[in-house]
Design a protein around this motif. Structure first.
Motif, PDB file in Angstrom:
ATOM      1  N   ARG A  52       0.844  -1.213   0.000  1.00  0.00           N
ATOM      2  CA  ARG A  52       0.000   0.000   0.000  1.00  0.00           C
ATOM      3  C   ARG A  52       0.871   1.252   0.000  1.00  0.00           C
ATOM      4  N   GLN A  53       1.843   1.292   0.900  1.00  0.00           N
ATOM      5  CA  GLN A  53       2.647   2.517   1.025  1.00  0.00           C
ATOM      6  C   GLN A  53       3.584   2.709  -0.174  1.00  0.00           C
ATOM      7  N   ALA A  58       5.018   5.327  -5.206  1.00  0.00           N
ATOM      8  CA  ALA A  58       5.374   5.253  -6.634  1.00  0.00           C
ATOM      9  C   ALA A  58       4.372   6.057  -7.468  1.00  0.00           C
ATOM     10  N   HIS A  59       3.078   5.903  -7.163  1.00  0.00           N
ATOM     11  CA  HIS A  59       2.057   6.653  -7.917  1.00  0.00           C
ATOM     12  C   HIS A  59       2.287   8.160  -7.758  1.00  0.00           C
ATOM     13  N   GLN A 121      -6.175   2.879  -5.437  1.00  0.00           N
ATOM     14  CA  GLN A 121      -5.001   3.288  -4.659  1.00  0.00           C
ATOM     15  C   GLN A 121      -4.804   4.789  -4.809  1.00  0.00           C
ATOM     16  N   LYS A 122      -4.191   5.362  -3.771  1.00  0.00           N
ATOM     17  CA  LYS A 122      -4.059   6.814  -3.728  1.00  0.00           C
ATOM     18  C   LYS A 122      -2.700   7.278  -4.263  1.00  0.00           C
ATOM     19  N   TYR A 123      -2.585   8.584  -4.442  1.00  0.00           N
ATOM     20  CA  TYR A 123      -1.294   9.245  -4.624  1.00  0.00           C
ATOM     21  C   TYR A 123      -1.343  10.485  -3.758  1.00  0.00           C
ATOM     22  N   ILE A 237       8.586   0.520   9.810  1.00  0.00           N
ATOM     23  CA  ILE A 237       8.363   1.123   8.482  1.00  0.00           C
ATOM     24  C   ILE A 237       8.413   2.647   8.657  1.00  0.00           C
ATOM     25  N   LYS A 238       7.640   3.134   9.607  1.00  0.00           N
ATOM     26  CA  LYS A 238       7.668   4.564   9.939  1.00  0.00           C
ATOM     27  C   LYS A 238       8.598   4.743  11.127  1.00  0.00           C
TER      28      LYS A 238
END
Ligand code: BYC
Length: 334
Positions: A52-53, A58-59, A121-123, A237-238
């Motif tokens: 997801r992240q 990438a998007h 999916q978002k950007y 990850i974060k």
């Protein structure tokens, strides 16, 4: 040799049934601050979160090419044009590293692009704002790339090896982009009255959307229901919460604005001696969620342009596949 190559790697393919073994092995690596590599067994939630992240990231890189590419043909000199073109190409490269990193998690790039195109999916919210003047090319470099660096430098230490390694080069390039943006605004702010006004107008329009890039606050009414921060920090990850990174960004950027002779559009911006940080005013989270839901100034334009570019590029993908198939067939014969 990568992160955990000195130990006994637990191969994903051999261990799919043994979830408790997987969990123990995975927790051990995370606890020792080692890297998880593609061959390692990992919990499904970790894999899905990374997909997801990384996909969203990438998007953002490839959609982020649009607002700046808008100024390539109108950049004020050949030098500016060449630099901007190189910058936009860098963003395409970042997209490619990131799609490749996502593919190591067992997902197909074509599937990710389909999800971008159909809105699953978002950007990043930031790219739904328009670039109205040349000064916006400067404000994007200074503020948007500045925010991206703040967010992405800690990702160089992300627990997932391929993502962390991709981030090293991305951050070096973003750092160059940030200086390029600063230099555009420096030139405008030291130019004519009209040029300075243009720089100020761009800073006014990009400041608040840049603060929104870090995502919703982790707590309070505007926080996302079931936000990801706590779990993603536990997974390595974060490394920082959204609010901590936002504060670091404000602290870094206010002195830069002063150097540029520009004001930031926030009457509440004030140095807080006790906290040792800059206080800033409330962010319009309604605007943020509206933009995320598709109702920003440029959402429709960005996604339509992306879909068209993808369709127009179909022949290139077909030709590349045909060439690869031919080359493979030749090798089989030899
Ligand atoms: N835009 O619980 P949270 C760049 C979503 S820079 C859109 O905090 P998380 C570039 C979030 O996905 C930009 N959506 O989530 C720069 C989640 O929704 P879902 C790209 C956002 O993942 C210059 C929900 O809100 N950088 O590429 O822990 C030139 C709740 O959020 C945004 C990256 O992607 C947003 N601003 O933290 C060219 C860096 N903020 O997915 C290109 C990597 C939040 O549950 N990504 N959401 O439906 C990250 O570090 C994290 O994903 C975020 C969000 C800090 C963005």
């Amino acid at each position: 040799m990568y992160g955990n190559d000195f130990g006994e790697p637990l191969n994903a393919a051999e261990t799919s049934d043994y979830t408790d073994v997987v969990q123990e092995y995975f927790d051990g690596l995370i606890g020792a601050d080692k890297r998880i590599e593609p061959r390692d067994a990992m919990p499904e939630g970790y894999r899905k979160t990374l997909i997801r992240q990384i996909a969203q990231h990438a998007h953002s890189e490839i959609i982020g090419m649009q607002p700046e590419a808008n100024w390539i043909s109108r950049a004020p000199s050949l030098r500016r044009k060449a630099i901007l073109m190189a910058k936009v190409q860098d963003e395409a490269g970042h997209g490619l590293y990131l799609y490749s990193a996502a593919e190591t998690l067992g997902v197909d790039r074509e599937e990710l692009l389909d999800k971008l195109h159909n809105g699953q999916q978002k950007y990043s919210s930031i790219f739904n704002y328009p670039t109205l003047t040349w000064a916006d090319a400067g404000a994007i470099g200074w503020l948007v790339d500045g925010a991206a660096i703040m967010n992405q430098v800690p990702l160089c230490r992300c627990s997932y090896g391929p993502y962390a390694r991709a981030m090293i080069r991305v951050c070096k390039e973003e750092s160059f982009h940030q200086r390029q943006g600063f230099e555009i605004l420096w030139t405008l702010s030291n130019g004519t009255e009209a040029q300075k006004a243009m720089a100020q107008d761009a800073a006014n329009r990009w400041w608040w959307p840049s603060l929104m890039m870090f995502g919703p606050p982790d707590t309070g009414e505007a926080a996302a229901p079931g936000g990801h921060t706590e779990q993603n920090m536990a997974w390595g990850i974060k490394r920082f919460s959204n609010d901590d990174l936002r504060q670091k960004f404000v602290d870094m950027t206010v002195p830069q604005a002063q150097k540029l002779g520009l004001t930031l559009p926030d009457p509440d911006l004030a140095w807080n001696e006790e906290r040792g940080h800059w206080d800033f005013g409330p962010i319009d989270w309604d605007e943020f969620w509206r933009v995320l839901k598709g109702d920003g100034p440029c959402n429709e334009q960005r996604i339509t342009h992306r879909r068209t570019a993808h369709e127009d590029g179909a022949w290139v993908r077909e030709a590349a596949n045909a060439y690869a198939a031919k080359a493979a067939a030749k090798q089989e014969v030899a």
